[in-house]
Design an enzyme around this catalytic site. Structure first.
Site, PDB file in Angstrom:
ATOM      1  CG  HIS A   1      -5.484  -6.178  -0.160  1.00 48.95           C
ATOM      2  ND1 HIS A   1      -6.688  -6.262   0.501  1.00 48.95           N
ATOM      3  CD2 HIS A   1      -5.567  -7.051  -1.203  1.00 48.95           C
ATOM      4  CE1 HIS A   1      -7.467  -7.143  -0.125  1.00 48.95           C
ATOM      5  NE2 HIS A   1      -6.816  -7.632  -1.164  1.00 48.95           N
TER       6      HIS A   1
ATOM      7  NE  ARG B   1      -2.363  -5.829   7.306  1.00 51.36           N
ATOM      8  CZ  ARG B   1      -3.486  -6.405   6.919  1.00 51.36           C
ATOM      9  NH1 ARG B   1      -4.012  -7.390   7.628  1.00 51.36           N
ATOM     10  NH2 ARG B   1      -4.099  -6.013   5.811  1.00 51.36           N
TER      11      ARG B   1
ATOM     12  CG  PHE C   1     -12.857   2.833   7.855  1.00 54.13           C
ATOM     13  CD1 PHE C   1     -12.443   2.118   6.741  1.00 54.13           C
ATOM     14  CD2 PHE C   1     -13.575   2.152   8.842  1.00 54.13           C
ATOM     15  CE1 PHE C   1     -12.729   0.768   6.593  1.00 54.13           C
ATOM     16  CE2 PHE C   1     -13.864   0.795   8.711  1.00 54.13           C
ATOM     17  CZ  PHE C   1     -13.441   0.103   7.573  1.00 54.13           C
TER      18      PHE C   1
ATOM     19  CE1 TYR D   1      -9.626  -2.701   1.031  1.00 52.54           C
ATOM     20  CE2 TYR D   1      -9.056  -0.685  -0.123  1.00 52.54           C
ATOM     21  CZ  TYR D   1      -8.683  -1.806   0.607  1.00 52.54           C
ATOM     22  OH  TYR D   1      -7.357  -2.012   0.920  1.00 52.54           O
TER      23      TYR D   1
ATOM     24  CE  LYS E   1      -3.902  -2.157   2.466  1.00 53.83           C
ATOM     25  NZ  LYS E   1      -4.809  -2.021   3.642  1.00 53.83           N
TER      26      LYS E   1
ATOM     27  NE  ARG F   1      -6.712 -12.711   5.471  1.00 52.29           N
ATOM     28  CZ  ARG F   1      -7.188 -11.472   5.384  1.00 52.29           C
ATOM     29  NH1 ARG F   1      -7.035 -10.780   4.259  1.00 52.29           N
ATOM     30  NH2 ARG F   1      -7.816 -10.907   6.398  1.00 52.29           N
TER      31      ARG F   1
ATOM     32  CB  THR G   1      -7.276  -5.992   9.980  1.00 51.73           C
ATOM     33  OG1 THR G   1      -7.735  -7.134   9.255  1.00 51.73           O
ATOM     34  CG2 THR G   1      -7.637  -4.725   9.230  1.00 51.73           C
TER      35      THR G   1
ATOM     36  CG  ASN H   1      -3.575  -2.383   7.134  1.00 47.88           C
ATOM     37  OD1 ASN H   1      -3.448  -1.981   5.977  1.00 47.88           O
ATOM     38  ND2 ASN H   1      -4.585  -3.150   7.518  1.00 47.88           N
TER      39      ASN H   1
ATOM     40  CD  GLU I   1      -9.075  -9.372  -3.257  1.00 43.38           C
ATOM     41  OE1 GLU I   1      -7.894  -9.685  -2.975  1.00 43.38           O
ATOM     42  OE2 GLU I   1      -9.903  -9.011  -2.398  1.00 43.38           O
TER      43      GLU I   1
END
Ligand code: IDP
Ligand code: MG
Length: 152
Positions: A118, A105, A60, A52, A12, A88, A94, A115, A129
């Site tokens: 993704h 993270r 948010f 999203y 990100k 993950r 998260t 964070n 995705e």
């Protein structure tokens, strides 16, 4: 043994801004996940509304979209045994304040809004995705000498 899977990762804008792209990428690479696609992508509101969609009604959401458009992100498709869950696991929870030490993270961030990374969370979402961000011909299939260690 779990199946060989593909999963989508986005590094990100906070990682790009904070010059941590290489370190984050190396966490996945050293684990043994194979890079089968990778490019910079400058996201826009349309693709983020898809990506999203489960958060569009959240307070948010607007901030999340603005944040995700700050810089290009690094889009990567990783392949490996049980890759969806393994990635993950490498990422951690998260909220970086709840993530286990040693995860990306926990080790790189103090903020749920920033964070770092993704990753897809299910087989169905991974397939969706990958298609959202990559053309079929951008996702490669190749043998690596180290496959014998990672696919055994
Ligand atoms: P995930 O990224 O671990 O799969 P999701 O619940 O799918 O978590 O949320 C997507 C992204 O939305 C998170 O990675 C984070 O950047 C952002 N987000 C989630 N919850 C919050 C929040 O409470 N405040 C700000 N941003 C959030
Ligand atoms: Mg998610």
């Amino acid at each position: 043994m779990a199946d060989v899977q593909k999963t989508l990762v986005l590094i990100k804008p906070d990682a790009v801004q904070r010059e941590r792209v290489g370190e984050v990428l190396s966490r996945f690479e050293r684990k043994g996940l194979k890079i089968v696609a990778m490019k910079l992508i400058h996201l826009d509101e349309t693709v983020l509304a898809d990506h999203y969609h489960h958060h569009v009604d959240k307070p948010f959401y607007k901030g999340l979209v603005e944040f995700m458009m700050q810089t290009p992100v690094v889009g990567i498709v990783f392949e490996g045994v049980g890759a969806i869950d393994e990635v993950r696991k490498v990422n951690g929870a998260t909220n970086p304040l709840e993530a286990d030490a040693g995860t990306v993270r926990a080790d790189f961030s103090m903020s749920v809004a920033g964070n770092i990374v993704h990753a897809s969370d299910s087989l169905e979402n991974a397939q969706e995705e990958i298609k959202r961000f990559f053309k079929e011909e951008e996702v490669f299939s190749y043998d690596k000498l180290t496959d014998q260690y990672h696919l055994g």
